[in-house]
Design a protein around this motif. Structure first.
Motif, mmCIF file in Angstrom:
data_model
loop_
_atom_site.group_PDB
_atom_site.id
_atom_site.type_symbol
_atom_site.label_atom_id
_atom_site.label_comp_id
_atom_site.label_asym_id
_atom_site.label_seq_id
_atom_site.Cartn_x
_atom_site.Cartn_y
_atom_site.Cartn_z
ATOM 1 N N LEU A 126 0.863 -1.176 0.000
ATOM 2 C CA LEU A 126 0.000 0.000 0.000
ATOM 3 C C LEU A 126 0.901 1.227 0.000
ATOM 4 O O LEU A 126 1.773 1.363 0.860
ATOM 5 N N ILE A 127 0.698 2.100 -0.972
ATOM 6 C CA ILE A 127 1.565 3.258 -1.165
ATOM 7 C C ILE A 127 0.757 4.532 -0.932
ATOM 8 O O ILE A 127 -0.325 4.709 -1.505
ATOM 9 N N GLY A 128 1.288 5.408 -0.107
ATOM 10 C CA GLY A 128 0.622 6.668 0.204
ATOM 11 C C GLY A 128 0.735 7.672 -0.934
ATOM 12 O O GLY A 128 1.475 7.474 -1.897
ATOM 13 N N SER A 129 0.026 8.778 -0.795
ATOM 14 C CA SER A 129 0.030 9.809 -1.833
ATOM 15 C C SER A 129 1.410 10.430 -2.025
ATOM 16 O O SER A 129 1.719 10.960 -3.085
ATOM 17 N N ASP A 130 2.267 10.337 -1.003
ATOM 18 C CA ASP A 130 3.624 10.880 -1.108
ATOM 19 C C ASP A 130 4.617 9.862 -1.676
ATOM 20 O O ASP A 130 5.809 10.151 -1.785
ATOM 21 N N GLY A 131 4.151 8.651 -2.029
ATOM 22 C CA GLY A 131 5.011 7.623 -2.601
ATOM 23 C C GLY A 131 5.643 6.703 -1.572
ATOM 24 O O GLY A 131 6.316 5.745 -1.927
ATOM 25 N N ALA A 132 5.420 6.974 -0.300
ATOM 26 C CA ALA A 132 5.987 6.142 0.761
ATOM 27 C C ALA A 132 5.144 4.881 0.957
ATOM 28 O O ALA A 132 3.924 4.909 0.816
ATOM 29 N N THR A 133 5.817 3.795 1.297
ATOM 30 C CA THR A 133 5.116 2.547 1.579
ATOM 31 C C THR A 133 4.451 2.654 2.947
ATOM 32 O O THR A 133 5.118 2.863 3.959
ATOM 33 N N LEU A 134 3.134 2.518 2.972
ATOM 34 C CA LEU A 134 2.376 2.582 4.217
ATOM 35 C C LEU A 134 2.281 1.209 4.880
ATOM 36 O O LEU A 134 2.300 1.101 6.103
ATOM 37 N N ARG A 135 2.145 0.191 4.052
ATOM 38 C CA ARG A 135 1.995 -1.171 4.562
ATOM 39 C C ARG A 135 2.429 -2.128 3.466
ATOM 40 O O ARG A 135 2.128 -1.919 2.298
ATOM 41 N N GLU A 136 3.114 -3.193 3.858
ATOM 42 C CA GLU A 136 3.560 -4.183 2.890
ATOM 43 C C GLU A 136 3.587 -5.539 3.581
ATOM 44 O O GLU A 136 3.900 -5.630 4.761
ATOM 45 N N GLY A 137 3.247 -6.564 2.837
ATOM 46 C CA GLY A 137 3.287 -7.885 3.444
ATOM 47 C C GLY A 137 2.868 -8.985 2.503
ATOM 48 O O GLY A 137 2.552 -8.752 1.342
ATOM 49 N N ASP A 138 2.893 -10.178 3.043
ATOM 50 C CA ASP A 138 2.459 -11.368 2.320
ATOM 51 C C ASP A 138 1.211 -11.887 2.999
ATOM 52 O O ASP A 138 1.055 -11.759 4.214
ATOM 53 N N ALA A 139 0.335 -12.477 2.208
ATOM 54 C CA ALA A 139 -0.885 -13.058 2.767
ATOM 55 C C ALA A 139 -1.096 -14.434 2.146
ATOM 56 O O ALA A 139 -0.870 -14.624 0.954
ATOM 57 N N LYS A 140 -1.501 -15.372 2.984
ATOM 58 C CA LYS A 140 -1.859 -16.711 2.530
ATOM 59 C C LYS A 140 -3.355 -16.849 2.790
ATOM 60 O O LYS A 140 -3.778 -16.956 3.942
#
Length: 181
Positions: A126-140
């Motif tokens: 998930l990338i914010g409006s400023d280009g920074a990663t807000l959340r990242e992960g793997d899901a099963k």
């Protein structure tokens, strides 16, 4: 380019990348201004394709594109304005399986039983409006009780997989994610 040509191109691209020691993710077609980007590992790396006893009647690119379109549509409703979501399917096993031991008439019949639940593994960012990663992960994503839940659209061959994605969006992003079909 028709579906068969796209599949052949993706397969050849994946083979070329594999020989070069690279892993490619095939992008799903989307609008240029889409906030939701969906891609996938090469089809021959997905469990659904790797474990197939015989070639599938429906090319993998077709159901991958349908799942990607569904995810883009649903996620667009819940990802906050100004933010972008990138999702890559890393593995997929569709609900059901083939049981060729029932005889030649059943070679192409997908049997849906609770012992063959749908599975989707994905990586998201998930990338914010400023280009920074807000959340990242793997899901099963798994649903061992997939047959005991009611279905809004029993004629959709990907209904179980779409429900897995809807449930994930609801858990991950909350709110009104994935209501109805």
């Amino acid at each position: 380019m028709n579906t068969l040509q796209r599949f052949a191109f993706l397969t050849l691209s994946a083979a070329a990348a594999a020989t070069a020691g690279l892993t490619t993710a095939a992008p799903a077609p989307a609008a240029a201004d889409s906030r939701i980007e969906v891609s996938w590992n090469p089809p021959d790396e997905l469990s659904e394709v790797r474990q197939a006893v015989r070639p599938q009647r429906q090319p993998p690119i077709e159901w991958l594109e349908k799942l990607a379109a569904h995810l883009r549509h649903r996620a667009d409703q819940v990802v906050p304005a100004g933010e972008r979501l990138q999702v890559r399917f890393t593995d997929i096993k569709l609900a059901g399986d083939y049981e060729p031991w029932h005889g030649p008439r059943f070679d192409e019949v997908r049997i849906v039983k609770d012992i063959y639940p749908p599975r989707i593994d994905l990586h998201y960012r998930l990338i914010g409006s400023d280009g920074a990663t807000l959340r990242e992960g793997d899901a099963k994503l798994r649903d061992p009780a997939f047959l005991s839940r009611s279905n809004a659209n029993d004629s959709d061959s990907l209904r179980y997989e779409k429900r897995l994605l809807d449930d994930w969006l609801r858990r991950e992003f909350g709110g009104q994610a994935a209501r109805g079909r």
